[in-house]
Every structure is written in C-alpha cells, then in structure tokens.
Design a protein around this motif. Sequence first.
Motif, PDB file in Angstrom:
ATOM      1  N   ALA A 257      30.067 -18.884  14.937  1.00 50.39           N
ATOM      2  CA  ALA A 257      30.746 -20.141  14.613  1.00 50.39           C
ATOM      3  C   ALA A 257      30.725 -21.083  15.815  1.00 50.39           C
ATOM      4  CB  ALA A 257      32.185 -19.858  14.182  1.00 50.39           C
ATOM      5  N   TRP A 258      30.636 -22.380  15.531  1.00 53.67           N
ATOM      6  CA  TRP A 258      30.657 -23.374  16.611  1.00 53.67           C
ATOM      7  C   TRP A 258      31.287 -24.666  16.096  1.00 53.67           C
ATOM      8  CZ3 TRP A 258      29.194 -21.710  21.320  1.00 53.67           C
ATOM      9  CH2 TRP A 258      29.118 -22.649  22.366  1.00 53.67           C
ATOM     10  N   ARG A 259      32.221 -25.194  16.866  1.00 52.95           N
ATOM     11  CA  ARG A 259      32.897 -26.434  16.479  1.00 52.95           C
ATOM     12  C   ARG A 259      32.217 -27.622  17.148  1.00 52.95           C
ATOM     13  NH1 ARG A 259      37.049 -27.404  13.625  1.00 52.95           N
ATOM     14  NH2 ARG A 259      37.614 -25.201  13.586  1.00 52.95           N
ATOM     15  N   PHE A 260      31.899 -28.633  16.340  1.00 53.94           N
ATOM     16  CA  PHE A 260      31.269 -29.860  16.815  1.00 53.94           C
ATOM     17  C   PHE A 260      32.276 -31.000  16.719  1.00 53.94           C
ATOM     18  CE2 PHE A 260      27.694 -27.205  15.797  1.00 53.94           C
ATOM     19  CZ  PHE A 260      26.700 -27.571  16.704  1.00 53.94           C
TER      20      PHE A 260
ATOM     21  N   VAL B   3      14.433 -21.315  16.520  1.00 50.14           N
ATOM     22  CA  VAL B   3      13.810 -21.263  17.846  1.00 50.14           C
ATOM     23  C   VAL B   3      14.537 -20.258  18.731  1.00 50.14           C
ATOM     24  CG1 VAL B   3      13.346 -22.573  19.961  1.00 50.14           C
ATOM     25  CG2 VAL B   3      12.924 -23.624  17.727  1.00 50.14           C
ATOM     26  N   ALA B   4      15.871 -20.277  18.687  1.00 51.77           N
ATOM     27  CA  ALA B   4      16.662 -19.370  19.516  1.00 51.77           C
ATOM     28  C   ALA B   4      16.417 -17.909  19.150  1.00 51.77           C
ATOM     29  CB  ALA B   4      18.152 -19.703  19.364  1.00 51.77           C
ATOM     30  N   ILE B   5      16.342 -17.607  17.864  1.00 56.06           N
ATOM     31  CA  ILE B   5      16.097 -16.231  17.437  1.00 56.06           C
ATOM     32  C   ILE B   5      14.693 -15.792  17.832  1.00 56.06           C
ATOM     33  CG2 ILE B   5      16.024 -14.668  15.454  1.00 56.06           C
ATOM     34  CD1 ILE B   5      17.945 -16.730  14.077  1.00 56.06           C
ATOM     35  N   SER B   6      13.724 -16.695  17.685  1.00 53.67           N
ATOM     36  CA  SER B   6      12.354 -16.373  18.116  1.00 53.67           C
ATOM     37  C   SER B   6      12.308 -16.051  19.602  1.00 53.67           C
ATOM     38  CB  SER B   6      11.422 -17.551  17.804  1.00 53.67           C
ATOM     39  OG  SER B   6      11.361 -17.813  16.424  1.00 53.67           O
ATOM     40  N   ASP B   7      13.057 -16.822  20.401  1.00 53.25           N
ATOM     41  CA  ASP B   7      13.116 -16.560  21.842  1.00 53.25           C
ATOM     42  C   ASP B   7      13.735 -15.187  22.121  1.00 53.25           C
ATOM     43  OD1 ASP B   7      11.977 -18.993  22.454  1.00 53.25           O
ATOM     44  OD2 ASP B   7      13.879 -20.001  22.847  1.00 53.25           O
ATOM     45  N   ALA B   8      14.783 -14.850  21.369  1.00 56.09           N
ATOM     46  CA  ALA B   8      15.440 -13.551  21.546  1.00 56.09           C
ATOM     47  C   ALA B   8      14.487 -12.410  21.200  1.00 56.09           C
ATOM     48  CB  ALA B   8      16.699 -13.485  20.681  1.00 56.09           C
ATOM     49  N   LEU B   9      13.741 -12.570  20.130  1.00 51.52           N
ATOM     50  CA  LEU B   9      12.780 -11.538  19.735  1.00 51.52           C
ATOM     51  C   LEU B   9      11.691 -11.371  20.792  1.00 51.52           C
ATOM     52  CD1 LEU B   9      12.484 -12.418  15.943  1.00 51.52           C
ATOM     53  CD2 LEU B   9      13.366 -10.274  16.883  1.00 51.52           C
TER      54      LEU B   9
ATOM     55  N   HIS C 176      24.031 -18.735  21.659  1.00 50.90           N
ATOM     56  CA  HIS C 176      25.096 -19.389  22.422  1.00 50.90           C
ATOM     57  C   HIS C 176      24.514 -20.484  23.311  1.00 50.90           C
ATOM     58  CE1 HIS C 176      28.532 -19.817  25.183  1.00 50.90           C
ATOM     59  NE2 HIS C 176      29.258 -19.264  24.218  1.00 50.90           N
ATOM     60  N   SER C 177      23.431 -20.160  24.009  1.00 51.70           N
ATOM     61  CA  SER C 177      22.775 -21.138  24.877  1.00 51.70           C
ATOM     62  C   SER C 177      22.247 -22.314  24.068  1.00 51.70           C
ATOM     63  CB  SER C 177      21.635 -20.462  25.638  1.00 51.70           C
ATOM     64  OG  SER C 177      20.916 -21.397  26.410  1.00 51.70           O
ATOM     65  N   MET C 178      21.641 -22.012  22.903  1.00 52.10           N
ATOM     66  CA  MET C 178      21.119 -23.071  22.041  1.00 52.10           C
ATOM     67  C   MET C 178      22.238 -23.994  21.571  1.00 52.10           C
ATOM     68  SD  MET C 178      21.077 -24.064  18.601  1.00 52.10           S
ATOM     69  CE  MET C 178      21.405 -22.570  17.667  1.00 52.10           C
ATOM     70  N   LEU C 179      23.358 -23.442  21.140  1.00 55.43           N
ATOM     71  CA  LEU C 179      24.453 -24.250  20.608  1.00 55.43           C
ATOM     72  C   LEU C 179      25.049 -25.155  21.683  1.00 55.43           C
ATOM     73  CD1 LEU C 179      26.009 -21.528  18.319  1.00 55.43           C
ATOM     74  CD2 LEU C 179      25.261 -23.796  17.553  1.00 55.43           C
ATOM     75  N   GLN C 180      25.170 -24.653  22.892  1.00 49.49           N
ATOM     76  CA  GLN C 180      25.665 -25.500  23.966  1.00 49.49           C
ATOM     77  C   GLN C 180      24.729 -26.680  24.209  1.00 49.49           C
ATOM     78  OE1 GLN C 180      26.121 -22.582  27.185  1.00 49.49           O
ATOM     79  NE2 GLN C 180      28.341 -22.834  27.065  1.00 49.49           N
ATOM     80  N   ARG C 181      23.433 -26.412  24.233  1.00 49.45           N
ATOM     81  CA  ARG C 181      22.468 -27.486  24.476  1.00 49.45           C
ATOM     82  C   ARG C 181      22.373 -28.421  23.283  1.00 49.45           C
ATOM     83  NH1 ARG C 181      16.023 -26.933  25.963  1.00 49.45           N
ATOM     84  NH2 ARG C 181      15.819 -29.030  26.888  1.00 49.45           N
ATOM     85  N   PHE C 182      22.438 -27.863  22.076  1.00 39.80           N
ATOM     86  CA  PHE C 182      22.369 -28.685  20.864  1.00 39.80           C
ATOM     87  C   PHE C 182      23.558 -29.632  20.808  1.00 39.80           C
ATOM     88  CE2 PHE C 182      22.761 -29.848  16.471  1.00 39.80           C
ATOM     89  CZ  PHE C 182      21.479 -29.804  15.950  1.00 39.80           C
ATOM     90  N   GLU C 183      24.726 -29.148  21.171  1.00 34.68           N
ATOM     91  CA  GLU C 183      25.931 -29.982  21.120  1.00 34.68           C
ATOM     92  C   GLU C 183      25.823 -31.175  22.060  1.00 34.68           C
ATOM     93  OE1 GLU C 183      30.771 -29.375  21.075  1.00 34.68           O
ATOM     94  OE2 GLU C 183      29.540 -27.985  22.241  1.00 34.68           O
ATOM     95  N   SER C 184      25.197 -30.984  23.203  1.00 31.37           N
ATOM     96  CA  SER C 184      25.098 -32.076  24.180  1.00 31.37           C
ATOM     97  C   SER C 184      23.880 -32.971  23.966  1.00 31.37           C
ATOM     98  CB  SER C 184      25.064 -31.501  25.602  1.00 31.37           C
ATOM     99  OG  SER C 184      23.914 -30.679  25.788  1.00 31.37           O
ATOM    100  N   ASP C 185      22.753 -32.378  23.503  1.00 35.64           N
ATOM    101  CA  ASP C 185      21.496 -33.134  23.444  1.00 35.64           C
ATOM    102  C   ASP C 185      20.930 -33.324  22.039  1.00 35.64           C
ATOM    103  OD1 ASP C 185      21.570 -33.230  26.236  1.00 35.64           O
ATOM    104  OD2 ASP C 185      20.429 -31.378  26.432  1.00 35.64           O
ATOM    105  N   GLY C 186      21.464 -32.602  21.051  1.00 29.39           N
ATOM    106  CA  GLY C 186      20.960 -32.736  19.686  1.00 29.39           C
ATOM    107  C   GLY C 186      19.676 -31.956  19.440  1.00 29.39           C
TER     108      GLY C 186
END
Length: 331
Positions: free
Chosen positions: A138-141, A157-163, A257-267
Amino acid sequence: MTTRTAVLKILADGEFHSGTDLGQAIGVSRAAIHKAVKALQGSDIQIQSVTGRGYRLFGPCDMLDQRQILERLSVSIPQQSLHILHEVDSTNQFLLRKSREQDISGHVCMAECQRQGRGRRGRQWWATPYNNIMLSMAWRFAAGTNAMAGLSLAAGVAISDALEAYGVDGVSLKWPNDLIWQQPGGDESIRKLGGVLVDVQGEADGPALAVLGIGLNVRLHKATAQHIEQPWVDLHTMMNETIDRNRLSSLIIDHLHSMLQRFESDGFFVFKKEWERRHFYTGKSVLLQQAQQTVQGKVLGIDQFGGLRIEQVSGQQTTYHAGEISLRRAP
C-alpha cells in the motif's frame, strides 16, 4: 495457527512423520491430523501417505517467514507493517480493510493461500498454496489518483529488476500489467509468469491510496494449472531449481518500495524508457482486440501516462489505455 498450518510446518522438512507424532507435537487427535492432511491435499498440496510410515511432502516446503524477509530488506519496514498470512480472501482486500483502521502506507501483505485472488478483467488468479508469491503493498499519494497514471507499469519494471537481482533472466513485460517469458530457442508462444493489479481509493486531487497486488508463479502444481486458460510458466521451470521465496520476496519489496518513493516524487516519466526497453512487443506488429474491434499495427511505445501507442497499417497513430483490451503478436 490452524492445525493445517501446524501440520505443514512440521512436514516442511520433507521427512516422514506419523499421525501419532504429528498429533502429539501439535496437541490434537490423529483424526484431526487426518482431516488436516485431507484439507491440505484438497488445496493442491502434494502429501504422500504411507501405511506404517506416516505423511510427508513430495518435496521440502519453503514457507514464508517474516523474520527472514525483514532481515534481508535494504529498506526499513517495521515488523508490524509486514503481514504474513496463511490464508486470506485477497491480499489487496486485506490492506484495503486495514486502511479503514489506520494509515497503512508502506504496509505489505503476503499470503500462502488466496481464496479470491484476482487478475485483470475480474479473472481469478490461480496459485498453488505455499508455493507462490502473492504480495500487496500500500502507498498513500498526497497528490491523489491523478498522480498515479502509469503506476502499474512502473511496478512491472520494479518486479523485473527484482527478478534480475535474484538471477532470473529473460523476463519481459506485456502491456499493460503482465510479466512474461519466452523460452530461448523455443516456439513463438509467450508464457505468463506474473501480473500486477492496482486498487485505488481516494480523490482525484488527493489524498488517495493505491494498493499494488503482485501475483508471481514460483511453482504451480498441475492440479492448479489446469484452471489457467492461457500459456503459463513458473520460476521453478525456468531455472530448474528450488526458489527461495523469502529471498525473492525481500527483493520484490525492496524494489517496489524504491519505485514508489521515486514515482511519488517524479511520476511515471522516469520509468517510461525502461518500460519500453523491457516491453516484448516494442517495435513489433500486433493484433489489438477491443470489444468487437481488432486493430493491426506496430507498437511505437507508450505515452507519458502509460497508454499504448499503435501505428495502424493505414499510418494512423492511436493511443490505447488499459481496459477490456487484449494484445498478441500479429501472424
């Protein structure tokens, strides 16, 4: 802990255990053990029963472990924010219910068994219990739902990076929300490995909550796979080895988690180029089915909101957004 879960924890070592020993260890009758084993077998758990020896799993069971996952994380997540459930209707629904009681931004829910897991278009998500990864975050915007365009693609993209970090090669993305794989040197068919489902609550201008649901085929049993209506693959088949679900889960949580932080700031824009690079159909001729209409064209890429850009045979360029759309390679 249910009797079923307790039985499975003991059988996870892959050795034989008699009904009497199981009952004594758990504190229940042999009849209760027999009932629990039957219930597990009915959930596609492969348990061997041998007279005079007892029960054992056909192979060791790698159960999800909160401590192991937390210890391997690069990000800091409080213990109470990582929910490991043995059975639930849906990990997404669990977090959405939890959001009525408290702020759950950053919370993660994982389950060994989902009774009502969902894929796209309301289809049921099939997964052999205790063998796969069903995870929601979950993530609040603060900026609202208007700031979430392209979120499911960024999650891919994030899941692909994790794999890749785990050592899995050859995974591609398929618009809008699928992770797929094509066997090197094999036929032209692509097989689904996983998918992303996003549930959203809140206002267009904020605040809003997104719950990202991830389904990943780690190891599917045949009894489960017979329900799936499209070509599929699992990580066990791809890598020909037992997958450490706890290690892989920690990598997925880290990258999400890393993706969501960046997505929230940069889209979404900062993920657009990487998504196009990973998209299986980029630059290829495809057939796009929408309702009763079929369109043939070349995939140009995606727009800044994650819409699929197609150049039709006529030269006309059209952008499609997620909905009742299916995409496949043109003959």
